[in-house]
Scaffold this active site. Structure first.
Site, PDB file in Angstrom:
ATOM      1  N   SER A 110      76.492  42.930  18.414  1.00  0.00           N
ATOM      2  CA  SER A 110      77.156  44.212  18.674  1.00  0.00           C
ATOM      3  C   SER A 110      78.497  44.376  17.951  1.00  0.00           C
ATOM      4  CB  SER A 110      77.341  44.428  20.175  1.00  0.00           C
ATOM      5  OG  SER A 110      76.082  44.502  20.788  1.00  0.00           O
ATOM      6  N   THR A 128      75.467  42.513  27.928  1.00  0.00           N
ATOM      7  CA  THR A 128      74.288  41.750  27.563  1.00  0.00           C
ATOM      8  C   THR A 128      74.062  40.635  28.582  1.00  0.00           C
ATOM      9  OG1 THR A 128      73.182  40.654  25.708  1.00  0.00           O
ATOM     10  CG2 THR A 128      75.563  40.324  25.866  1.00  0.00           C
ATOM     11  N   LYS A 151      73.204  42.292  32.986  1.00  0.00           N
ATOM     12  CA  LYS A 151      72.688  43.666  33.030  1.00  0.00           C
ATOM     13  C   LYS A 151      72.379  44.149  34.448  1.00  0.00           C
ATOM     14  CE  LYS A 151      70.825  43.804  28.346  1.00  0.00           C
ATOM     15  NZ  LYS A 151      69.694  44.206  27.497  1.00  0.00           N
ATOM     16  N   ASN A 192      72.930  48.529  30.390  1.00  0.00           N
ATOM     17  CA  ASN A 192      73.376  47.835  29.174  1.00  0.00           C
ATOM     18  C   ASN A 192      74.528  48.563  28.469  1.00  0.00           C
ATOM     19  OD1 ASN A 192      72.030  49.987  27.973  1.00  0.00           O
ATOM     20  ND2 ASN A 192      71.245  48.758  26.289  1.00  0.00           N
ATOM     21  N   ASP A 217      68.036  50.500  26.354  1.00  0.00           N
ATOM     22  CA  ASP A 217      67.091  49.560  25.721  1.00  0.00           C
ATOM     23  C   ASP A 217      65.736  50.234  25.447  1.00  0.00           C
ATOM     24  OD1 ASP A 217      68.761  47.318  25.534  1.00  0.00           O
ATOM     25  OD2 ASP A 217      68.327  46.712  27.589  1.00  0.00           O
ATOM     26  N   ALA A 241      56.814  39.861  30.994  1.00  0.00           N
ATOM     27  CA  ALA A 241      57.237  40.601  32.189  1.00  0.00           C
ATOM     28  C   ALA A 241      58.698  40.298  32.534  1.00  0.00           C
ATOM     29  CB  ALA A 241      56.315  40.252  33.358  1.00  0.00           C
ATOM     30  N   GLY A 242      59.522  40.026  31.520  1.00  0.00           N
ATOM     31  CA  GLY A 242      60.946  39.777  31.749  1.00  0.00           C
ATOM     32  C   GLY A 242      61.732  41.081  31.711  1.00  0.00           C
ATOM     33  N   GLY A 243      63.037  40.946  31.527  1.00  0.00           N
ATOM     34  CA  GLY A 243      63.919  42.114  31.514  1.00  0.00           C
ATOM     35  C   GLY A 243      63.570  43.099  30.409  1.00  0.00           C
ATOM     36  N   ALA A 244      63.224  42.568  29.245  1.00  0.00           N
ATOM     37  CA  ALA A 244      62.904  43.458  28.121  1.00  0.00           C
ATOM     38  C   ALA A 244      61.634  44.259  28.425  1.00  0.00           C
ATOM     39  CB  ALA A 244      62.727  42.636  26.852  1.00  0.00           C
ATOM     40  N   TYR A 271      63.509  39.571  16.633  1.00  0.00           N
ATOM     41  CA  TYR A 271      63.848  39.929  15.255  1.00  0.00           C
ATOM     42  C   TYR A 271      64.402  38.749  14.454  1.00  0.00           C
ATOM     43  CZ  TYR A 271      68.354  40.567  17.480  1.00  0.00           C
ATOM     44  OH  TYR A 271      69.486  40.375  18.219  1.00  0.00           O
TER      45      TYR A 271
HETATM   46  P1  ATR Z   1      63.826  38.673  28.924  1.00  0.00           P
HETATM   47  O1  ATR Z   1      64.480  39.049  30.226  1.00  0.00           O
HETATM   48  O2  ATR Z   1      64.779  38.583  27.776  1.00  0.00           O
HETATM   49  O3  ATR Z   1      62.641  39.520  28.602  1.00  0.00           O
HETATM   50  P2  ATR Z   1      62.651  36.389  30.264  1.00  0.00           P
HETATM   51  O4  ATR Z   1      62.870  36.976  31.581  1.00  0.00           O
HETATM   52  O5  ATR Z   1      63.043  34.952  30.070  1.00  0.00           O
HETATM   53  O6  ATR Z   1      63.354  37.158  29.060  1.00  0.00           O
HETATM   54  O7  ATR Z   1      61.110  36.603  29.894  1.00  0.00           O
HETATM   55  C1  ATR Z   1      60.492  35.863  28.932  1.00  0.00           C
HETATM   56  C2  ATR Z   1      58.999  36.249  28.904  1.00  0.00           C
HETATM   57  O8  ATR Z   1      58.364  35.365  28.004  1.00  0.00           O
HETATM   58  C3  ATR Z   1      58.318  36.079  30.252  1.00  0.00           C
HETATM   59  O9  ATR Z   1      57.350  37.093  30.382  1.00  0.00           O
HETATM   60  C4  ATR Z   1      57.667  34.703  30.115  1.00  0.00           C
HETATM   61  O10 ATR Z   1      56.526  34.499  30.906  1.00  0.00           O
HETATM   62  P3  ATR Z   1      56.650  33.901  32.402  1.00  0.00           P
HETATM   63  O11 ATR Z   1      56.960  35.074  33.284  1.00  0.00           O
HETATM   64  O12 ATR Z   1      55.331  33.304  32.660  1.00  0.00           O
HETATM   65  O13 ATR Z   1      57.771  32.899  32.366  1.00  0.00           O
HETATM   66  C5  ATR Z   1      57.271  34.725  28.670  1.00  0.00           C
HETATM   67  N1  ATR Z   1      57.051  33.369  28.150  1.00  0.00           N
HETATM   68  C6  ATR Z   1      57.989  32.437  27.906  1.00  0.00           C
HETATM   69  N2  ATR Z   1      57.410  31.311  27.426  1.00  0.00           N
HETATM   70  C7  ATR Z   1      56.078  31.539  27.375  1.00  0.00           C
HETATM   71  C8  ATR Z   1      54.913  30.776  26.960  1.00  0.00           C
HETATM   72  N3  ATR Z   1      55.046  29.539  26.479  1.00  0.00           N
HETATM   73  N4  ATR Z   1      53.697  31.355  27.037  1.00  0.00           N
HETATM   74  C9  ATR Z   1      53.551  32.633  27.510  1.00  0.00           C
HETATM   75  N5  ATR Z   1      54.603  33.407  27.910  1.00  0.00           N
HETATM   76  C10 ATR Z   1      55.833  32.870  27.850  1.00  0.00           C
END
Ligand code: ATR
Length: 284
Positions: free
Chosen positions: A22, A67, A71, A92, A108, A135-138, A229
Site C-alpha cells: 500500500s 490489513t 480487518k 479494509n 476487497d 473459505a478464508g477472509g478473501a 499475485y
Molecule cells: P485468507 O483469510 O487470507 O483468505 P485463510 O483464512 O488462512 O486466508 O484461508 C486460507 C484458505 O486456504 C483456506 O480456505 C484453507 O483451507 P482450510 O479452511 O481447510 O484451512 C486453504 N488452504 C490452505 N492450505 C491448503 C491446502 N494445503 N489444501 C487445500 N486448501 C488449503
C-alpha cells in the site's frame, strides 16, 4: 517525495506491515498526480489496534487501510460502517471524518470485480456458475462481490468443508446467488459447466504448497482468476492459459481495492495503468 505542512496523511495498519504494497501503491499515485500527501506503514499489534485508530483520528489523519490481522477488529472499532463491510464482516478502508469519526468500508470485493471487468471485459457475471476455492477472509469478500454482481450460482469448495459451510451460513442471508457447498474431493467434478474459477486459497503462492487441480472438466471459455499475485502467473493461471482459458492475475485486485480509499483521502480518482502495475512488480 516532498510533503508540506499541509500534507494529507493516511496510514496502512497491519501486524506485520512490512510486506504491504500500500505505501508504494499510494505513493506512486501521490507522486503521479503531484498530490501533497503521504501514506505511512504502521506496525500495530492487535492489542493496540483500537487505541492507535483513535489516536490517528486525533492527529489529523484522513484515513487508513487496514490489513491482516485487523480487518475484523476494524469492523467493531469504527463508528459507522457501510452495508458491504457489514455483510462481509470486515473493514479494509477507514475514512476519518473532520470531526474524528471513523467510517469503515470494505473494498476487497469491489477490487476483485473491477479487476475482472478491466482485464476480462468479455466475462459477464450473469453468464453462469462460479467455482470458488477456499473459505478464508478473501473468499468472504469474493463470494459477496460475485453475488452482488449477479452471478446466479456459486459452488464453494474448501479443504475443510465445515469452514465453507460456516461461511455459507453466515453469508447466505446477504447473497442473491444460489450457494452450494462441496467437499474438496469434488473440486474437479464441479468445474463442469462453470463460467468462472476463482482461487482464494494461498495454494500456488511462492513458498506455499501447490494447488492440485486438473482443469480437464472446465469449459474452454471459462475465465480463471487467482487472488495470489506472487508469482503473477501462478501455476493455476499458467495451466489454464495453456489450454486456452482466459486468465486474470491477482495484482489488479490489490490495485483496484485501493482506489476508493485514495479517492476519499486524497481527492482524486486514481487510474489503474500498466505503469502502476509495473511499478509494483519492481519491488522484491
Ligand atoms: P485468507 O483469510 O487470507 O483468505 P485463510 O483464512 O488462512 O486466508 O484461508 C486460507 C484458505 O486456504 C483456506 O480456505 C484453507 O483451507 P482450510 O479452511 O481447510 O484451512 C486453504 N488452504 C490452505 N492450505 C491448503 C491446502 N494445503 N489444501 C487445500 N486448501 C488449503
Amino acid at each position: 517525495m516532498i510533503i508540506s505542512g499541509k500534507a494529507r496523511c493516511a496510514a496502512v495498519i497491519g501486524w506485520p506491515v512490512s510486506h504491504s504494497k500500500s505505501p508504494r501503491l499510494h505513493g506512486y499515485w501521490l507522486d503521479h498526480y503531484e498530490i501533497d500527501g503521504v501514506l505511512v506503514p504502521l506496525a500495530v499489534a492487535p492489542q493496540h489496534f483500537n487505541a492507535v485508530l483513535r489516536q490517528i483520528s486525533k492527529m489529523g489523519f484522513v484515513g487508513a487501510c487496514v490489513t491482516l490481522p485487523h480487518k475484523q477488529a476494524a469492523l467493531a472499532a469504527v463508528d459507522q460502517v457501510d452495508e458491504t463491510a457489514k455483510s462481509i464482516g470486515a473493514v479494509n478502508t477507514i475514512i476519518i471524518n473532520p470531526d474524528g469519526g471513523l467510517y469503515g468500508q470494505n473494498t476487497d470485493g469491489y477490487g476483485f470485480i473491477e479487476n475482472l471487468k478491466q482485464h476480462a471485459p468479455e466475462w459477464h457475471p450473469q453468464k453462469g456458475a462460479a467455482v470458488v476455492l477456499g473459505a478464508g477472509g478473501a473468499a468472504r469478500a469474493v463470494l459477496y462481490a460475485l453475488s452482488q454482481s449477479g452471478v446466479p450460482e456459486i459452488r464453494l469448495v474448501n479443504r475443510t468443508r465445515s469452514k465453507a459451510q460456516e461461511l455459507a451460513d453466515v453469508l447466505s442471508s446477504n447473497l442473491t446467488s444460489t450457494l452450494h457447498v462441496h467437499d474438496w474431493e469434488e473440486r474437479e467434478v464441479i468445474l463442469a459447466g462453470a463460467k468462472l474459477l476463482v482461487n482464494t486459497t494461498l495454494l500456488g503462492m511462492d513458498g506455499q504448497a501447490s494447488l492440485d487441480l486438473s482443469l480437464e472438466t472446465l469449459d474452454r471459455e471459462a475465465l480463471v482468476t487467482d487472488i495470489v499475485y506472487t508469482p503473477l502467473m501462478t501455476p493455476l493461471l499458467k495451466s489454464a492459459q495453456a489450454r486456452g482459458n482466459m486468465v486474470v492475475d491477482g495484482l489488479g485486485m490489490l490495485i483496484h481495492q485501493a482506489r476508493p480509499g485514495f479517492k476519499a483521502w486524497f481527492g482524486r480518482e486514481p487510474e489503474v495503468t500498466d505503469d502502476v502495475r509495473n511499478f509494483l512488480l519492481l519491488e522484491k
